[in-house]
Design an enzyme around this catalytic site. Sequence first.
Site, short mmCIF file in Angstrom:
data_model
loop_
_atom_site.label_atom_id
_atom_site.label_comp_id
_atom_site.label_asym_id
_atom_site.label_seq_id
_atom_site.Cartn_x
_atom_site.Cartn_y
_atom_site.Cartn_z
N LYS A 11 7.00 -13.08 90.35
CA LYS A 11 7.21 -11.81 90.85
C LYS A 11 8.01 -11.22 91.98
O LYS A 11 8.82 -10.40 91.86
CB LYS A 11 5.66 -11.13 91.19
CG LYS A 11 4.75 -10.90 89.68
CD LYS A 11 3.28 -10.59 90.10
CE LYS A 11 2.58 -10.73 88.98
NZ LYS A 11 1.26 -10.50 89.19
N GLN B 10 -2.99 -10.07 94.35
CA GLN B 10 -2.93 -10.75 92.85
C GLN B 10 -4.45 -11.41 92.82
O GLN B 10 -5.01 -11.81 93.73
CB GLN B 10 -2.21 -12.26 93.27
CG GLN B 10 -2.21 -13.19 92.07
CD GLN B 10 -1.42 -12.57 90.93
OE1 GLN B 10 -0.60 -11.86 90.95
NE2 GLN B 10 -2.11 -12.96 89.68
N ASP C 206 -0.32 -2.04 90.20
CA ASP C 206 -0.89 -2.72 89.34
C ASP C 206 -1.71 -1.73 88.60
O ASP C 206 -2.36 -2.03 87.41
CB ASP C 206 -2.06 -3.77 90.00
CG ASP C 206 -1.58 -5.05 89.81
OD1 ASP C 206 -0.64 -5.37 88.91
OD2 ASP C 206 -1.81 -5.96 90.41
#
Length: 295
Positions: free
Chosen positions: A54, A98, A121
């Site tokens: 990412k 994460q 997200d």
Amino acid sequence: MTAKLIDGKAIAAKIREAVASFVPDFHSRTGRAPGLATILVGEDPASAVYVRSKNRATAEAGMAGFAHNLPDTTAESELLQLVSDLNADDRVDGILVQLPLPRHIDATRVIEAIDPAKDVDGFHPVNAGRLAAGLPALVPCTPYGCLYLLNQELGTVGGLNAVVIGRSNIVGKPMAQLLLAESATVTIAHSRTQDLPDVVRRADVVVAAVGKPEMVRGDWIKPGATVIDVGINRLPSHDGKGRLVGDVAFDEAVSVAGAITPVPGGVGPMTIACLLRNTVVAAHRRAGFEDPEGL
Ligand code: NAP
């Protein structure tokens, strides 16, 4: 029949190019590039690989990256303080924590601490609620990527019977909401669904997000259906490196389906491309600009 392979890698590369093309204009209007902050807590090897990818993709798109790698001894209060600092940092348009987090940290509390405008997200309850209510939202990257692939392949899913296998907040539920918003007739299946093969056989569109290697067999698939395989499962291999398989028995399904995503190279690359897309969209919205056209 041999199904058409849906090339997620190539489609994701196009999205990444499109994202990068919006960066110079944003920079000239604001004096800075859109920024993504990633937070990795602990040393889970798979998570570390995902976060590195990412961060690399962020830099390749010309965006600003702010990588925070914290030890697994990090206290929940320290993580919440970092999220609060990033919420207040105007250079940061997107915050990605994460998952999974170490056991001593409450992931829900951390997600709820993220400013919904920076929740790239799309896991914050405000964004989940906006998606369910049909309002503009930041949408979870993996299901958004799946819908993008479906639209590329089919033009529209409107009126089709879609079966989503899996009801997680990360994939299954938002996937079903996105399909519903596009006027598909949606069934959500899960571990308590009765006669799953029969349910799947009615589907023009199947999205498998289960986490069970090759669970969906070829004879569950309606001939000509479009199959999106979200699963990423690592099985042992002769060379000891392990091999990745999806939730669909690809070798069987490929001779029945009309189109299918491979694993790897299907949904996986779309997730990162859509994260970059969400970051650029979040940056534009925060700056009070129109959404970037066509993204
Ligand atoms: P999850 O949170 O474990 O959810 C799995 C879902 O599958 C649950 O809703 C569960 O039902 C359902 N399920 C389990 N066994 C079943 C069965 N025998 N029959 C029908 N449904 C069953 O997993 P997730 O986070 O959604 O991820 C799913 C898969 O996608 C995993 O392989 C994951 O690695 C992969 N993934 C890939 C990407 C990507 O970028 N490609 C991103 C995210 C996830 P219940 O709710 O009833 O327990």
